[in-house]
Motif scaffolding. Sequence first.
Motif, PDB file in Angstrom:
ATOM      1  N   GLU A 157       2.945   5.512  10.337  1.00  0.00           N
ATOM      2  CA  GLU A 157       1.663   5.327  11.037  1.00  0.00           C
ATOM      3  C   GLU A 157       0.495   5.671  10.110  1.00  0.00           C
ATOM      4  O   GLU A 157      -0.506   4.950  10.039  1.00  0.00           O
ATOM      5  CB  GLU A 157       1.608   6.202  12.285  1.00  0.00           C
ATOM      6  CG  GLU A 157       0.273   6.234  12.980  1.00  0.00           C
ATOM      7  CD  GLU A 157       0.018   5.026  13.876  1.00  0.00           C
ATOM      8  OE1 GLU A 157      -1.162   4.750  14.142  1.00  0.00           O
ATOM      9  OE2 GLU A 157       0.989   4.363  14.274  1.00  0.00           O
ATOM     10  N   ARG A 158       0.616   6.767   9.387  1.00  0.00           N
ATOM     11  CA  ARG A 158      -0.450   7.167   8.464  1.00  0.00           C
ATOM     12  C   ARG A 158      -0.652   6.114   7.378  1.00  0.00           C
ATOM     13  O   ARG A 158      -1.796   5.798   7.016  1.00  0.00           O
ATOM     14  CB  ARG A 158      -0.119   8.516   7.831  1.00  0.00           C
ATOM     15  CG  ARG A 158      -0.160   9.654   8.811  1.00  0.00           C
ATOM     16  CD  ARG A 158       0.281  10.949   8.179  1.00  0.00           C
ATOM     17  NE  ARG A 158       0.605  11.903   9.221  1.00  0.00           N
ATOM     18  CZ  ARG A 158       1.310  12.996   9.027  1.00  0.00           C
ATOM     19  NH1 ARG A 158       1.768  13.289   7.825  1.00  0.00           N
ATOM     20  NH2 ARG A 158       1.562  13.807  10.021  1.00  0.00           N
ATOM     21  N   ALA A 159       0.451   5.575   6.858  1.00  0.00           N
ATOM     22  CA  ALA A 159       0.339   4.549   5.815  1.00  0.00           C
ATOM     23  C   ALA A 159      -0.330   3.287   6.357  1.00  0.00           C
ATOM     24  O   ALA A 159      -1.202   2.712   5.691  1.00  0.00           O
ATOM     25  CB  ALA A 159       1.719   4.218   5.243  1.00  0.00           C
TER      26      ALA A 159
ATOM     27  N   GLU B 183       6.339   9.184  -0.495  1.00  0.00           N
ATOM     28  CA  GLU B 183       5.328   8.154  -0.352  1.00  0.00           C
ATOM     29  C   GLU B 183       5.756   7.279   0.811  1.00  0.00           C
ATOM     30  O   GLU B 183       6.942   7.000   0.998  1.00  0.00           O
ATOM     31  CB  GLU B 183       5.132   7.333  -1.628  1.00  0.00           C
ATOM     32  CG  GLU B 183       6.303   6.455  -1.989  1.00  0.00           C
ATOM     33  CD  GLU B 183       6.009   5.531  -3.161  1.00  0.00           C
ATOM     34  OE1 GLU B 183       4.878   5.045  -3.298  1.00  0.00           O
ATOM     35  OE2 GLU B 183       6.942   5.285  -3.927  1.00  0.00           O
ATOM     36  N   ALA B 184       4.779   6.898   1.618  1.00  0.00           N
ATOM     37  CA  ALA B 184       5.010   5.961   2.719  1.00  0.00           C
ATOM     38  C   ALA B 184       4.259   4.691   2.360  1.00  0.00           C
ATOM     39  O   ALA B 184       3.094   4.739   1.970  1.00  0.00           O
ATOM     40  CB  ALA B 184       4.506   6.531   4.041  1.00  0.00           C
TER      41      ALA B 184
ATOM     42  N   PHE C 103       0.863  -1.178   0.000  1.00  0.00           N
ATOM     43  CA  PHE C 103       0.000   0.000   0.000  1.00  0.00           C
ATOM     44  C   PHE C 103       0.902   1.230   0.000  1.00  0.00           C
ATOM     45  O   PHE C 103       1.928   1.252   0.679  1.00  0.00           O
ATOM     46  CB  PHE C 103      -0.887   0.002   1.248  1.00  0.00           C
ATOM     47  CG  PHE C 103      -1.726   1.240   1.364  1.00  0.00           C
ATOM     48  CD1 PHE C 103      -2.925   1.338   0.687  1.00  0.00           C
ATOM     49  CD2 PHE C 103      -1.297   2.313   2.127  1.00  0.00           C
ATOM     50  CE1 PHE C 103      -3.704   2.485   0.770  1.00  0.00           C
ATOM     51  CE2 PHE C 103      -2.060   3.462   2.221  1.00  0.00           C
ATOM     52  CZ  PHE C 103      -3.269   3.546   1.545  1.00  0.00           C
ATOM     53  N   SER C 104       0.530   2.262  -0.739  1.00  0.00           N
ATOM     54  CA  SER C 104       1.344   3.468  -0.823  1.00  0.00           C
ATOM     55  C   SER C 104       0.486   4.703  -0.557  1.00  0.00           C
ATOM     56  O   SER C 104      -0.605   4.841  -1.101  1.00  0.00           O
ATOM     57  CB  SER C 104       1.965   3.556  -2.215  1.00  0.00           C
ATOM     58  OG  SER C 104       2.747   4.718  -2.331  1.00  0.00           O
ATOM     59  N   LEU C 105       0.999   5.592   0.282  1.00  0.00           N
ATOM     60  CA  LEU C 105       0.311   6.830   0.637  1.00  0.00           C
ATOM     61  C   LEU C 105       1.187   8.019   0.260  1.00  0.00           C
ATOM     62  O   LEU C 105       2.304   8.156   0.762  1.00  0.00           O
ATOM     63  CB  LEU C 105       0.040   6.852   2.145  1.00  0.00           C
ATOM     64  CG  LEU C 105      -0.641   8.109   2.695  1.00  0.00           C
ATOM     65  CD1 LEU C 105      -2.086   8.192   2.216  1.00  0.00           C
ATOM     66  CD2 LEU C 105      -0.586   8.101   4.220  1.00  0.00           C
ATOM     67  N   PRO C 106       0.715   8.908  -0.622  1.00  0.00           N
ATOM     68  CA  PRO C 106       1.504  10.102  -0.955  1.00  0.00           C
ATOM     69  C   PRO C 106       1.482  11.105   0.199  1.00  0.00           C
ATOM     70  O   PRO C 106       0.453  11.283   0.850  1.00  0.00           O
ATOM     71  CB  PRO C 106       0.810  10.662  -2.197  1.00  0.00           C
ATOM     72  CG  PRO C 106      -0.538  10.046  -2.241  1.00  0.00           C
ATOM     73  CD  PRO C 106      -0.512   8.800  -1.396  1.00  0.00           C
ATOM     74  N   LEU C 107       2.620  11.740   0.419  1.00  0.00           N
ATOM     75  CA  LEU C 107       2.771  12.723   1.491  1.00  0.00           C
ATOM     76  C   LEU C 107       3.595  13.903   0.990  1.00  0.00           C
ATOM     77  O   LEU C 107       4.459  13.746   0.139  1.00  0.00           O
ATOM     78  CB  LEU C 107       3.511  12.121   2.692  1.00  0.00           C
ATOM     79  CG  LEU C 107       2.888  10.913   3.367  1.00  0.00           C
ATOM     80  CD1 LEU C 107       3.917  10.207   4.229  1.00  0.00           C
ATOM     81  CD2 LEU C 107       1.713  11.346   4.200  1.00  0.00           C
TER      82      LEU C 107
END
Length: 135
Positions: free
Chosen positions: A33-35, A77-78, A6-10
């Motif tokens: 943590e957010r990811a 990205e996290a 899973f990838s979360l842009p930051l």
Amino acid sequence: MTAQEFSLPLRVYIEDTDAGGIVYYVNYLKFMERARTEFMRNLGFGKDFIFNHDLMFVVRDAAIKYLKPAKLDDQLEATARIAGLGGASITFEQIVRRGGEDLARGELTIACVDRGGITPRRIPKAMKDRLIPAQ
């Protein structure tokens, strides 16, 4: 990594940095943590599920390697990927990247606990059944 990552842009904001404009080391843990939170939410385990099952997840172990610094205004990205699944714990492999460059790598284990007594408890079957294919 794998298709199950899973990838979360930051974006790096001034609040994430020290006086030199470099991301303060503890903020990589916040990014991770957010990811993890968004990974779980995407599987259907947002705050409603957690609260309705009277449980919480707490970090039991964290090992982080800092490789390169992130700076003010960087697009990052996290990622989160399940590396192990126990009866009452989930181990995640996580990376914070800028472009294709790894900046920090972590292995974090979260434990499932009872909300009232903060004592270990098994991961609910409905959750485990969805986590197994995500490995």
